[in-house]
Design a protein around this motif. Structure first.
Motif, PDB file in Angstrom:
ATOM      1  N   ASN A   1       0.848  -1.198  -0.264  1.00  0.00           N
ATOM      2  CA  ASN A   1       0.089  -0.018  -0.095  1.00  0.00           C
ATOM      3  C   ASN A   1       0.825   1.112   0.041  1.00  0.00           C
ATOM      4  OD1 ASN A   1      -2.493  -1.070   0.003  1.00  0.00           O
ATOM      5  ND2 ASN A   1      -2.391  -1.510   2.024  1.00  0.00           N
ATOM      6  N   ARG A   2       1.905   1.362   0.422  1.00  0.00           N
ATOM      7  CA  ARG A   2       3.097   2.505   0.601  1.00  0.00           C
ATOM      8  C   ARG A   2       4.311   2.216   0.092  1.00  0.00           C
ATOM      9  NH1 ARG A   2       0.233   1.554   5.405  1.00  0.00           N
ATOM     10  NH2 ARG A   2      -0.938   3.393   6.425  1.00  0.00           N
ATOM     11  N   ILE A   3       4.413   2.770  -0.967  1.00  0.00           N
ATOM     12  CA  ILE A   3       5.764   2.239  -2.009  1.00  0.00           C
ATOM     13  C   ILE A   3       6.459   3.704  -1.875  1.00  0.00           C
ATOM     14  CG2 ILE A   3       6.420   1.486  -4.188  1.00  0.00           C
ATOM     15  CD1 ILE A   3       3.551   0.474  -4.412  1.00  0.00           C
ATOM     16  N   VAL A   4       7.793   3.459  -1.624  1.00  0.00           N
ATOM     17  CA  VAL A   4       8.902   4.330  -1.857  1.00  0.00           C
ATOM     18  C   VAL A   4       9.798   3.822  -2.918  1.00  0.00           C
ATOM     19  CG1 VAL A   4      10.526   5.742  -0.790  1.00  0.00           C
ATOM     20  CG2 VAL A   4       8.445   5.209   0.407  1.00  0.00           C
ATOM     21  N   PRO A   5       9.669   4.539  -4.012  1.00  0.00           N
ATOM     22  CA  PRO A   5      10.760   4.290  -5.040  1.00  0.00           C
ATOM     23  C   PRO A   5      12.288   4.483  -4.617  1.00  0.00           C
ATOM     24  CG  PRO A   5       9.025   5.820  -5.882  1.00  0.00           C
ATOM     25  CD  PRO A   5       9.049   5.802  -4.247  1.00  0.00           C
ATOM     26  N   THR A   6      13.127   3.463  -5.002  1.00  0.00           N
ATOM     27  CA  THR A   6      14.541   3.613  -4.718  1.00  0.00           C
ATOM     28  C   THR A   6      15.288   4.181  -5.903  1.00  0.00           C
ATOM     29  OG1 THR A   6      14.773   1.436  -4.725  1.00  0.00           O
ATOM     30  CG2 THR A   6      14.272   2.293  -2.502  1.00  0.00           C
ATOM     31  N   ILE A   7      16.661   3.878  -5.684  1.00  0.00           N
ATOM     32  CA  ILE A   7      17.620   4.321  -6.806  1.00  0.00           C
ATOM     33  C   ILE A   7      18.065   3.355  -7.965  1.00  0.00           C
ATOM     34  CG2 ILE A   7      19.763   5.470  -7.086  1.00  0.00           C
ATOM     35  CD1 ILE A   7      18.001   6.970  -5.389  1.00  0.00           C
ATOM     36  N   ALA A   8      18.687   2.400  -7.458  1.00  0.00           N
ATOM     37  CA  ALA A   8      18.857   1.181  -8.657  1.00  0.00           C
ATOM     38  C   ALA A   8      19.034   0.016  -8.021  1.00  0.00           C
ATOM     39  CB  ALA A   8      20.361   1.831  -9.317  1.00  0.00           C
TER      40      ALA A   8
ATOM     41  N   ASP B   1      16.863  11.243   2.577  1.00  0.00           N
ATOM     42  CA  ASP B   1      15.672  11.751   1.964  1.00  0.00           C
ATOM     43  C   ASP B   1      15.002  10.318   1.932  1.00  0.00           C
ATOM     44  OD1 ASP B   1      14.164  13.274   0.428  1.00  0.00           O
ATOM     45  OD2 ASP B   1      14.716  12.001  -1.384  1.00  0.00           O
ATOM     46  N   LEU B   2      15.567   9.368   1.599  1.00  0.00           N
ATOM     47  CA  LEU B   2      14.998   8.133   1.332  1.00  0.00           C
ATOM     48  C   LEU B   2      14.036   7.668   2.686  1.00  0.00           C
ATOM     49  CD1 LEU B   2      16.881   6.068  -1.242  1.00  0.00           C
ATOM     50  CD2 LEU B   2      14.769   6.919  -1.589  1.00  0.00           C
ATOM     51  N   VAL B   3      14.836   7.777   3.790  1.00  0.00           N
ATOM     52  CA  VAL B   3      14.491   7.336   4.947  1.00  0.00           C
ATOM     53  C   VAL B   3      13.204   8.301   5.492  1.00  0.00           C
ATOM     54  CG1 VAL B   3      14.789   7.377   7.716  1.00  0.00           C
ATOM     55  CG2 VAL B   3      16.528   6.121   5.922  1.00  0.00           C
ATOM     56  N   LYS B   4      13.463   9.813   5.232  1.00  0.00           N
ATOM     57  CA  LYS B   4      12.086  10.689   5.617  1.00  0.00           C
ATOM     58  C   LYS B   4      11.066  10.312   4.548  1.00  0.00           C
ATOM     59  CE  LYS B   4      15.431  14.358   6.873  1.00  0.00           C
ATOM     60  NZ  LYS B   4      16.101  15.597   6.818  1.00  0.00           N
TER      61      LYS B   4
ATOM     62  N   ALA C   1      10.130   7.471   3.652  1.00  0.00           N
ATOM     63  CA  ALA C   1       9.609   6.417   4.325  1.00  0.00           C
ATOM     64  C   ALA C   1       8.920   6.549   5.563  1.00  0.00           C
ATOM     65  CB  ALA C   1      10.683   5.190   4.509  1.00  0.00           C
ATOM     66  N   LEU C   2       9.277   7.137   6.284  1.00  0.00           N
ATOM     67  CA  LEU C   2       8.680   7.843   7.720  1.00  0.00           C
ATOM     68  C   LEU C   2       7.562   8.699   7.316  1.00  0.00           C
ATOM     69  CD1 LEU C   2      11.741   8.564   9.882  1.00  0.00           C
ATOM     70  CD2 LEU C   2      10.341   6.691   9.965  1.00  0.00           C
ATOM     71  N   TYR C   3       7.445   9.478   6.301  1.00  0.00           N
ATOM     72  CA  TYR C   3       6.382  10.305   6.005  1.00  0.00           C
ATOM     73  C   TYR C   3       5.290   9.088   5.612  1.00  0.00           C
ATOM     74  CZ  TYR C   3       3.158  13.100   3.206  1.00  0.00           C
ATOM     75  OH  TYR C   3       2.054  13.861   2.729  1.00  0.00           O
ATOM     76  N   ALA C   4       5.487   8.189   4.688  1.00  0.00           N
ATOM     77  CA  ALA C   4       4.607   7.254   4.348  1.00  0.00           C
ATOM     78  C   ALA C   4       4.140   6.151   5.322  1.00  0.00           C
ATOM     79  CB  ALA C   4       5.434   6.368   3.201  1.00  0.00           C
ATOM     80  N   LEU C   5       4.957   6.011   6.182  1.00  0.00           N
ATOM     81  CA  LEU C   5       4.542   5.235   7.309  1.00  0.00           C
ATOM     82  C   LEU C   5       3.416   5.964   8.026  1.00  0.00           C
ATOM     83  CD1 LEU C   5       5.012   2.419   8.875  1.00  0.00           C
ATOM     84  CD2 LEU C   5       6.747   3.873  10.078  1.00  0.00           C
ATOM     85  N   ASN C   6       3.635   7.435   8.297  1.00  0.00           N
ATOM     86  CA  ASN C   6       2.530   8.067   9.051  1.00  0.00           C
ATOM     87  C   ASN C   6       1.393   8.685   8.043  1.00  0.00           C
ATOM     88  OD1 ASN C   6       3.459   8.239  11.601  1.00  0.00           O
ATOM     89  ND2 ASN C   6       5.492   8.943  10.837  1.00  0.00           N
ATOM     90  N   THR C   7       1.345   8.344   6.905  1.00  0.00           N
ATOM     91  CA  THR C   7       0.192   8.840   6.158  1.00  0.00           C
ATOM     92  C   THR C   7      -1.072   7.625   6.076  1.00  0.00           C
ATOM     93  OG1 THR C   7       1.708  10.080   4.824  1.00  0.00           O
ATOM     94  CG2 THR C   7      -0.269   9.597   3.842  1.00  0.00           C
ATOM     95  N   PRO C   8      -2.100   7.936   6.471  1.00  0.00           N
ATOM     96  CA  PRO C   8      -3.201   7.165   6.319  1.00  0.00           C
ATOM     97  C   PRO C   8      -3.500   6.625   4.702  1.00  0.00           C
ATOM     98  CG  PRO C   8      -3.893   8.879   7.692  1.00  0.00           C
ATOM     99  CD  PRO C   8      -2.558   9.207   7.185  1.00  0.00           C
TER     100      PRO C   8
ATOM    101  N   ASP D   1      -5.794   4.259   1.427  1.00  0.00           N
ATOM    102  CA  ASP D   1      -6.766   3.422   1.388  1.00  0.00           C
ATOM    103  C   ASP D   1      -6.860   2.638   0.166  1.00  0.00           C
ATOM    104  OD1 ASP D   1      -7.373   5.561  -0.215  1.00  0.00           O
ATOM    105  OD2 ASP D   1      -9.416   5.715   0.420  1.00  0.00           O
ATOM    106  N   LYS D   2      -5.540   2.991  -0.541  1.00  0.00           N
ATOM    107  CA  LYS D   2      -5.124   2.411  -1.798  1.00  0.00           C
ATOM    108  C   LYS D   2      -3.585   2.374  -2.018  1.00  0.00           C
ATOM    109  CE  LYS D   2      -5.760   6.634  -4.562  1.00  0.00           C
ATOM    110  NZ  LYS D   2      -5.664   6.913  -5.666  1.00  0.00           N
ATOM    111  N   GLN D   3      -3.254   1.840  -2.846  1.00  0.00           N
ATOM    112  CA  GLN D   3      -1.633   1.849  -3.249  1.00  0.00           C
ATOM    113  C   GLN D   3      -1.240   3.270  -3.530  1.00  0.00           C
ATOM    114  OE1 GLN D   3      -1.371  -1.161  -6.268  1.00  0.00           O
ATOM    115  NE2 GLN D   3      -0.351  -2.635  -4.771  1.00  0.00           N
ATOM    116  N   THR D   4      -0.095   3.723  -2.685  1.00  0.00           N
ATOM    117  CA  THR D   4       0.359   4.966  -2.938  1.00  0.00           C
ATOM    118  C   THR D   4       1.788   5.081  -3.197  1.00  0.00           C
ATOM    119  OG1 THR D   4      -1.566   5.788  -1.460  1.00  0.00           O
ATOM    120  CG2 THR D   4       0.304   7.170  -1.815  1.00  0.00           C
ATOM    121  N   ILE D   5       2.340   5.798  -4.152  1.00  0.00           N
ATOM    122  CA  ILE D   5       3.465   5.781  -4.430  1.00  0.00           C
ATOM    123  C   ILE D   5       3.947   7.159  -3.813  1.00  0.00           C
ATOM    124  CG2 ILE D   5       5.483   6.059  -5.943  1.00  0.00           C
ATOM    125  CD1 ILE D   5       3.888   4.069  -7.791  1.00  0.00           C
ATOM    126  N   PHE D   6       5.145   7.048  -2.829  1.00  0.00           N
ATOM    127  CA  PHE D   6       5.700   8.408  -2.414  1.00  0.00           C
ATOM    128  C   PHE D   6       6.757   9.012  -2.905  1.00  0.00           C
ATOM    129  CE2 PHE D   6       2.611   6.246   0.798  1.00  0.00           C
ATOM    130  CZ  PHE D   6       2.008   7.584   1.184  1.00  0.00           C
TER     131      PHE D   6
END
Length: 75
Positions: free
Chosen positions: A28-35, A56-59, A61-68, A70-75
């Protein structure tokens, strides 16, 4: 496995280079990475630039973790 963990109320962040794979496994919470060989880093940049990139990637991910969501979301 991602959906099973979230079913117990534990939010999961799926950090991946290929976000379509994250979507296909039901994350549901997807954070794109580098390579693919270096998902959370870039050995071609200076150590300070790489640290900033990782922070930046960790921040994100933490933002995504705290965001409600209801569907798949790319941060």
């Amino acid at each position: 496995m991602v959906k099973e963990i979230e079913r117990f109320g534990i939010p999961i962040i799926h950090m991946a280079t290929i976000t379509t794979i994250s979507e296909s496994v039901g994350a549901n919470r997807i954070v794109p990475t580098i390579a693919i060989p270096h998902p959370v880093g870039n050995p071609k940049v200076s150590p300070s630039e790489e640290r900033a990139l990782r922070e930046d990637l960790v921040k994100r991910a933490l933002y995504a973790l705290n965001t409600p969501v209801d569907k798949q979301t790319i941060f």
